[in-house]
Design a protein around this motif. Structure first.
Motif, PDB file in Angstrom:
ATOM      1  N   LEU A   1       0.838  -1.203   0.000  1.00 20.85           N
ATOM      2  CA  LEU A   1       0.000   0.000   0.000  1.00 20.85           C
ATOM      3  C   LEU A   1       0.876   1.259   0.000  1.00 20.85           C
ATOM      4  CD1 LEU A   1      -2.984   0.710  -0.002  1.00 20.85           C
ATOM      5  CD2 LEU A   1      -2.996   0.470   2.487  1.00 20.85           C
ATOM      6  N   VAL A   2       1.949   1.224   0.782  1.00 24.77           N
ATOM      7  CA  VAL A   2       2.876   2.352   0.802  1.00 24.77           C
ATOM      8  C   VAL A   2       3.541   2.515  -0.570  1.00 24.77           C
ATOM      9  CG1 VAL A   2       5.015   3.247   1.817  1.00 24.77           C
ATOM     10  CG2 VAL A   2       3.298   2.182   3.280  1.00 24.77           C
ATOM     11  N   GLU A   3       3.974   1.397  -1.148  1.00 19.84           N
ATOM     12  CA  GLU A   3       4.640   1.462  -2.451  1.00 19.84           C
ATOM     13  C   GLU A   3       3.726   2.048  -3.526  1.00 19.84           C
ATOM     14  OE1 GLU A   3       7.729   0.805  -3.468  1.00 19.84           O
ATOM     15  OE2 GLU A   3       8.335   0.467  -1.395  1.00 19.84           O
ATOM     16  N   GLU A   4       2.451   1.688  -3.477  1.00 18.18           N
ATOM     17  CA  GLU A   4       1.532   2.093  -4.541  1.00 18.18           C
ATOM     18  C   GLU A   4       0.899   3.456  -4.307  1.00 18.18           C
ATOM     19  OE1 GLU A   4      -1.095  -0.827  -6.215  1.00 18.18           O
ATOM     20  OE2 GLU A   4       0.100  -2.492  -5.442  1.00 18.18           O
ATOM     21  N   THR A   5       0.865   3.929  -3.065  1.00 16.06           N
ATOM     22  CA  THR A   5       0.230   5.224  -2.787  1.00 16.06           C
ATOM     23  C   THR A   5       1.218   6.285  -2.331  1.00 16.06           C
ATOM     24  OG1 THR A   5      -0.242   4.784  -0.441  1.00 16.06           O
ATOM     25  CG2 THR A   5      -1.866   4.000  -2.068  1.00 16.06           C
TER      26      THR A   5
ATOM     27  N   GLU B   1       1.932   6.850   0.736  1.00 17.21           N
ATOM     28  CA  GLU B   1       1.559   7.350   2.061  1.00 17.21           C
ATOM     29  C   GLU B   1       1.668   6.259   3.124  1.00 17.21           C
ATOM     30  OE1 GLU B   1       1.361  10.395   2.330  1.00 17.21           O
ATOM     31  OE2 GLU B   1       0.913  11.067   0.293  1.00 17.21           O
ATOM     32  N   THR B   2       1.716   6.680   4.382  1.00 22.57           N
ATOM     33  CA  THR B   2       1.771   5.757   5.513  1.00 22.57           C
ATOM     34  C   THR B   2       0.527   4.874   5.537  1.00 22.57           C
ATOM     35  OG1 THR B   2       3.128   7.236   6.853  1.00 22.57           O
ATOM     36  CG2 THR B   2       1.810   5.605   8.041  1.00 22.57           C
ATOM     37  N   ALA B   3       0.724   3.581   5.756  1.00 27.03           N
ATOM     38  CA  ALA B   3      -0.388   2.620   5.786  1.00 27.03           C
ATOM     39  C   ALA B   3      -0.556   2.061   7.191  1.00 27.03           C
ATOM     40  CB  ALA B   3      -0.140   1.483   4.804  1.00 27.03           C
TER      41      ALA B   3
ATOM     42  N   SER C   1      -5.843   1.579   6.201  1.00 26.64           N
ATOM     43  CA  SER C   1      -5.961   2.975   5.812  1.00 26.64           C
ATOM     44  C   SER C   1      -4.626   3.510   5.341  1.00 26.64           C
ATOM     45  CB  SER C   1      -6.453   3.813   6.993  1.00 26.64           C
ATOM     46  OG  SER C   1      -5.458   3.868   8.010  1.00 26.64           O
ATOM     47  N   ILE C   2      -4.692   4.647   4.664  1.00 28.47           N
ATOM     48  CA  ILE C   2      -3.496   5.440   4.400  1.00 28.47           C
ATOM     49  C   ILE C   2      -3.741   6.810   5.007  1.00 28.47           C
ATOM     50  CG2 ILE C   2      -2.882   4.184   2.313  1.00 28.47           C
ATOM     51  CD1 ILE C   2      -4.041   7.812   2.002  1.00 28.47           C
ATOM     52  N   SER C   3      -2.665   7.445   5.444  1.00 31.74           N
ATOM     53  CA  SER C   3      -2.782   8.791   5.987  1.00 31.74           C
ATOM     54  C   SER C   3      -1.602   9.615   5.520  1.00 31.74           C
ATOM     55  CB  SER C   3      -2.841   8.759   7.516  1.00 31.74           C
ATOM     56  OG  SER C   3      -1.725   8.086   8.046  1.00 31.74           O
ATOM     57  N   GLY C   4      -1.873  10.902   5.278  1.00 36.15           N
ATOM     58  CA  GLY C   4      -0.815  11.782   4.808  1.00 36.15           C
ATOM     59  C   GLY C   4      -1.237  13.227   4.906  1.00 36.15           C
ATOM     60  N   PRO C   5      -0.339  14.122   4.573  1.00 34.09           N
ATOM     61  CA  PRO C   5      -0.674  15.545   4.597  1.00 34.09           C
ATOM     62  C   PRO C   5      -1.835  15.847   3.658  1.00 34.09           C
ATOM     63  CG  PRO C   5       1.690  15.222   4.349  1.00 34.09           C
ATOM     64  CD  PRO C   5       1.059  13.884   4.159  1.00 34.09           C
TER      65      PRO C   5
END
Length: 264
Positions: A105-109, A111-113, A228-232
């Protein structure tokens, strides 16, 4: 002279699936207790399980002796404290199992997973793989939060009947983490309807200003789980959401299949 092979008791009979019938029944009773909120009477267990009262009494007596169930002063039975250690260990293992999927998920988005579970009335984070960006989100594994201000909380509670959600919110309250936190049951139930319709949940600056989170539940997970993913907020924009959500949903489906095939 009777042989040992002729002395098999009813409690040790093999089940149709090749297991031990008494063990299957005991675990079934524990799951029924959990579904009922953790405390039940013998007659309730008999009605829902179809087992006779003497059989249930015998099984419960064993579970009490082992510390997995305790008998209350009102003669009802409650889940025992010894289950806590098992649950915590299982949650850690589930998080370990999920890490390769979170890494994808991190590799593809970018963002933190995260992976989180619904534990009682709280959300507990059980796994995280951080983003490679210098500016990234961090949530400590083991952290507990109230569900109303998180994307994972919305994703998990979207599968719960509204009356049960209302009861949960009445127990926890709805304190505001930011000025954008939903603080009324009606507002939160409306947000859950949006989750059901869209197939994913959003935390839009509701837990922390400047942070957006996108979350989906893991279908058919052995315990209620979400990733989930989270980011700025500047990176997790509406345009980015359209690309990220299908990735989240695909990885959640693959994780679900892996958990099912592993018997987790």
């Amino acid at each position: 002279m009777p042989t040992s092979s002729a002395s098999t008791t009813d409690s040790a009979k093999p089940s149709a699936g090749g297991g031990v019938q008494s063990l299957e029944r005991a675990f079934d009773l524990l799951e029924r207790m959990a579904d009922a909120g953790g405390e039940v009477g013998l007659s309730e267990l008999s009605a829902t399980s179809g087992l006779p009262l003497p059989t249930i009494h015998r099984l419960m007596r064993t579970l009490v002796a082992c510390g997995y169930v305790r008998q209350q002063p009102n003669r009802r039975y409650a889940l025992g404290p010894r289950l806590i250690r098992l649950g915590e260990s299982a949650a850690r293992l589930l998080g370990t199992w999920a890490r390769p999927y979170l890494a994808r998920l991190v590799e593809e988005t970018g963002e933190t997973a995260n992976m989180a579970l619904l534990d009682g009335d709280e959300i507990v984070y059980v796994a995280q793989v951080p983003s490679k960006h210098s500016m990234r989100m961090f949530t400590e594994v083991g952290r507990r939060v109230l569900p109303h201000s998180t994307g994972v909380g919305k994703a998990l509670l979207a599968g719960v009947p509204d009356d049960e959600v209302r009861a949960l919110l009445s127990r926890t309250g709805m304190p505001a983490a930011t000025e954008k936190t939903i603080t009324t049951p009606e507002g939160f139930l409306a947000a859950l309807e949006d989750v059901r319709r869209a197939g994913y949940a959003v935390d839009d600056n509701e837990q922390e200003i400047g942070v957006r989170c996108l979350a989906v539940s893991v279908p058919d997970s052995p315990t209620a789980a979400a990733i989930s993913i989270s980011g700025p907020a500047g990176r997790v924009t509406e345009a980015a959401t359209d690309k990220i959500v299908p990735v989240l949903q695909q990885i959640a489906a693959e994780l679900s299949q892996a958990l099912a095939s592993s018997g987790a």
